[in-house]
Design a protein around this motif. Structure first.
Motif, mmCIF file in Angstrom:
data_model
loop_
_atom_site.group_PDB
_atom_site.id
_atom_site.type_symbol
_atom_site.label_atom_id
_atom_site.label_comp_id
_atom_site.label_asym_id
_atom_site.label_seq_id
_atom_site.Cartn_x
_atom_site.Cartn_y
_atom_site.Cartn_z
ATOM 1 N N LEU A 150 -6.448 34.843 11.009
ATOM 2 C CA LEU A 150 -6.262 36.273 10.762
ATOM 3 C C LEU A 150 -5.185 36.518 9.708
ATOM 4 O O LEU A 150 -5.338 37.382 8.847
ATOM 5 N N ALA A 151 -4.102 35.749 9.741
ATOM 6 C CA ALA A 151 -3.020 35.915 8.763
ATOM 7 C C ALA A 151 -3.534 35.663 7.347
ATOM 8 O O ALA A 151 -3.182 36.395 6.418
ATOM 9 N N GLN A 152 -4.374 34.646 7.184
ATOM 10 C CA GLN A 152 -4.928 34.353 5.859
ATOM 11 C C GLN A 152 -5.793 35.501 5.367
ATOM 12 O O GLN A 152 -5.674 35.923 4.209
ATOM 13 N N GLN A 157 -6.344 40.432 1.930
ATOM 14 C CA GLN A 157 -6.760 41.828 1.811
ATOM 15 C C GLN A 157 -5.599 42.758 1.474
ATOM 16 O O GLN A 157 -5.766 43.712 0.725
ATOM 17 N N ILE A 158 -4.404 42.478 2.018
ATOM 18 C CA ILE A 158 -3.259 43.366 1.819
ATOM 19 C C ILE A 158 -2.333 42.860 0.716
ATOM 20 O O ILE A 158 -1.639 43.633 0.081
ATOM 21 N N GLY A 159 -2.310 41.557 0.528
ATOM 22 C CA GLY A 159 -1.454 40.984 -0.503
ATOM 23 C C GLY A 159 -0.077 40.576 -0.013
ATOM 24 O O GLY A 159 0.826 40.364 -0.819
ATOM 25 N N SER A 160 0.090 40.454 1.302
ATOM 26 C CA SER A 160 1.392 40.066 1.851
ATOM 27 C C SER A 160 1.190 39.087 2.998
ATOM 28 O O SER A 160 0.630 39.458 4.033
ATOM 29 N N ARG A 161 1.659 37.873 2.825
ATOM 30 C CA ARG A 161 1.535 36.883 3.890
ATOM 31 C C ARG A 161 2.417 37.259 5.086
ATOM 32 O O ARG A 161 2.043 37.039 6.227
ATOM 33 N N ARG A 162 3.578 37.827 4.834
ATOM 34 C CA ARG A 162 4.467 38.199 5.930
ATOM 35 C C ARG A 162 3.799 39.228 6.840
ATOM 36 O O ARG A 162 3.854 39.125 8.059
ATOM 37 N N ILE A 163 3.162 40.227 6.253
ATOM 38 C CA ILE A 163 2.435 41.214 7.053
ATOM 39 C C ILE A 163 1.239 40.542 7.735
ATOM 40 O O ILE A 163 0.938 40.824 8.891
ATOM 41 N N ILE A 167 0.720 40.949 11.740
ATOM 42 C CA ILE A 167 -0.473 41.609 12.274
ATOM 43 C C ILE A 167 -1.455 40.575 12.830
ATOM 44 O O ILE A 167 -2.078 40.787 13.870
ATOM 45 N N GLY A 168 -1.581 39.444 12.151
ATOM 46 C CA GLY A 168 -2.489 38.386 12.614
ATOM 47 C C GLY A 168 -2.115 37.869 13.992
ATOM 48 O O GLY A 168 -2.980 37.625 14.839
ATOM 49 N N THR A 169 -0.819 37.725 14.241
ATOM 50 C CA THR A 169 -0.367 37.267 15.552
ATOM 51 C C THR A 169 -0.713 38.286 16.625
ATOM 52 O O THR A 169 -1.206 37.928 17.704
ATOM 53 N N LEU A 170 -0.472 39.566 16.341
ATOM 54 C CA LEU A 170 -0.807 40.609 17.318
ATOM 55 C C LEU A 170 -2.313 40.659 17.586
ATOM 56 O O LEU A 170 -2.750 40.768 18.736
ATOM 57 N N MET A 171 -3.093 40.570 16.524
ATOM 58 C CA MET A 171 -4.545 40.624 16.688
ATOM 59 C C MET A 171 -5.071 39.397 17.438
ATOM 60 O O MET A 171 -5.982 39.513 18.255
ATOM 61 N N ALA A 172 -4.496 38.232 17.174
ATOM 62 C CA ALA A 172 -4.918 37.015 17.885
ATOM 63 C C ALA A 172 -4.591 37.140 19.367
ATOM 64 O O ALA A 172 -5.385 36.721 20.225
ATOM 65 N N GLY A 173 -3.434 37.705 19.681
ATOM 66 C CA GLY A 173 -3.089 37.926 21.079
ATOM 67 C C GLY A 173 -4.048 38.882 21.749
ATOM 68 O O GLY A 173 -4.509 38.643 22.867
ATOM 69 N N ASP A 180 -11.490 32.991 24.977
ATOM 70 C CA ASP A 180 -10.670 31.835 24.598
ATOM 71 C C ASP A 180 -11.324 31.074 23.449
ATOM 72 O O ASP A 180 -11.019 29.918 23.192
ATOM 73 N N ALA A 181 -12.214 31.764 22.715
ATOM 74 C CA ALA A 181 -12.948 31.142 21.612
ATOM 75 C C ALA A 181 -12.120 31.124 20.330
ATOM 76 O O ALA A 181 -11.244 31.969 20.117
ATOM 77 N N ARG A 182 -12.441 30.155 19.477
ATOM 78 C CA ARG A 182 -11.838 30.123 18.145
ATOM 79 C C ARG A 182 -12.532 31.180 17.285
ATOM 80 O O ARG A 182 -13.742 31.330 17.322
ATOM 81 N N MET A 183 -11.744 31.871 16.504
ATOM 82 C CA MET A 183 -12.260 32.922 15.645
ATOM 83 C C MET A 183 -12.707 32.310 14.315
ATOM 84 O O MET A 183 -11.975 31.522 13.726
ATOM 85 N N THR A 184 -13.889 32.686 13.874
ATOM 86 C CA THR A 184 -14.359 32.217 12.578
ATOM 87 C C THR A 184 -13.770 33.098 11.485
ATOM 88 O O THR A 184 -13.309 34.223 11.741
ATOM 89 N N TYR A 185 -13.801 32.592 10.271
ATOM 90 C CA TYR A 185 -13.290 33.370 9.142
ATOM 91 C C TYR A 185 -14.050 34.693 8.979
ATOM 92 O O TYR A 185 -13.429 35.741 8.806
ATOM 93 N N PRO A 186 -15.425 34.661 9.067
ATOM 94 C CA PRO A 186 -16.150 35.953 8.984
ATOM 95 C C PRO A 186 -15.778 36.921 10.113
ATOM 96 O O PRO A 186 -15.694 38.133 9.896
ATOM 97 N N GLN A 187 -15.526 36.419 11.316
ATOM 98 C CA GLN A 187 -15.089 37.308 12.403
ATOM 99 C C GLN A 187 -13.744 37.929 12.043
ATOM 100 O O GLN A 187 -13.517 39.116 12.293
ATOM 101 N N ALA A 188 -12.850 37.150 11.511
ATOM 102 C CA ALA A 188 -11.531 37.651 11.125
ATOM 103 C C ALA A 188 -11.672 38.706 10.030
ATOM 104 O O ALA A 188 -10.971 39.719 10.041
ATOM 105 N N GLU A 189 -12.566 38.483 9.066
ATOM 106 C CA GLU A 189 -12.777 39.475 8.019
ATOM 107 C C GLU A 189 -13.304 40.783 8.602
ATOM 108 O O GLU A 189 -12.903 41.860 8.167
ATOM 109 N N ASP A 190 -14.213 40.672 9.564
ATOM 110 C CA ASP A 190 -14.736 41.893 10.220
ATOM 111 C C ASP A 190 -13.637 42.627 10.953
ATOM 112 O O ASP A 190 -13.559 43.836 10.952
#
Length: 190
Positions: A150-152, A157-163, A167-173, A180-190
């Motif tokens: 999600l961070a990648q 999309q936003i242009g900031s790795r820190r953000i 946000i990626g950590t919150l969304m993963a939580g 308990d599934a691994r998220m695919t890159y297309p799922q993360a983009e959605d």
């Protein structure tokens, strides 16, 4: 959801008091009435925000303080914090990329949903904090991988790795509460 696993300072609690209580624990901290009034309150709030900065990185660094007896006390500040207040005063750009600010929506004059929420909370199992902690620890590797995915995506999309990291950590939580599934890159983009 945290029960006795959480730490709940209020009002005039200070950064030093919170660090002294937590020491090296990474307990979730829920801080109510975190705004400060007057010059002392503003200074106290600034020290708390400084403490939050330390928590936002996953380093082995410690906050080291001198004691009155010429000794030292070390703290490893790695808790997650939820602060509630009426006013939000985060002006430093570095803090704005480390702290996620949420806002409650406006309530209708007669808001029955709060009563429903209170009833839901009363019906939660008493051992929910322990069960949730056990589940999340069991799924920790997947949660961290999903946070990275999600961070990648967010960083691109936003242009900031820190953000993206925040946000990626919150969304993963959040995602981990449903699966308990691994998220695919297309799922993360959605």
């Amino acid at each position: 959801c945290f029960g006795k696993l959480g730490y709940y300072p209020v009002g005039n609690s200070s950064a030093a008091g919170i660090m002294g209580t937590l020491r090296r624990d990474a307990r979730p901290v829920v801080f109510d009435e975190a705004e400060g009034k007057g010059q002392r309150g503003i200074e106290r709030r600034e020290m708390i925000i400084e403490m939050l900065r330390y928590s936002s990185s996953e380093s082995d660094g410690e906050v080291v303080k001198g004691t009155a007896g010429h000794g030292t006390v070390a703290f490893r500040v790695q808790s997650q914090y939820f602060l509630s207040s009426i006013g939000v005063s985060i002006t430093d750009a570095a803090d704005q990329t480390r702290i996620v600010v949420g806002q409650l929506g406006r309530r209708s004059p007669i808001d029955a949903s709060f009563g429903l929420l209170k009833e839901m909370v009363r019906s939660l199992p008493k051992d929910l904090p322990e069960r949730l902690l056990r589940r999340q620890l069991k799924n920790l590797r997947v949660i961290r991988e999903n946070a990275e995915t999600l961070a990648q995506v967010i960083a691109l999309q936003i242009g900031s790795r820190r953000i993206g990291d925040q946000i990626g950590t919150l969304m993963a939580g959040d995602f981990s509460l449903a699966t308990d599934a691994r998220m695919t890159y297309p799922q993360a983009e959605d």
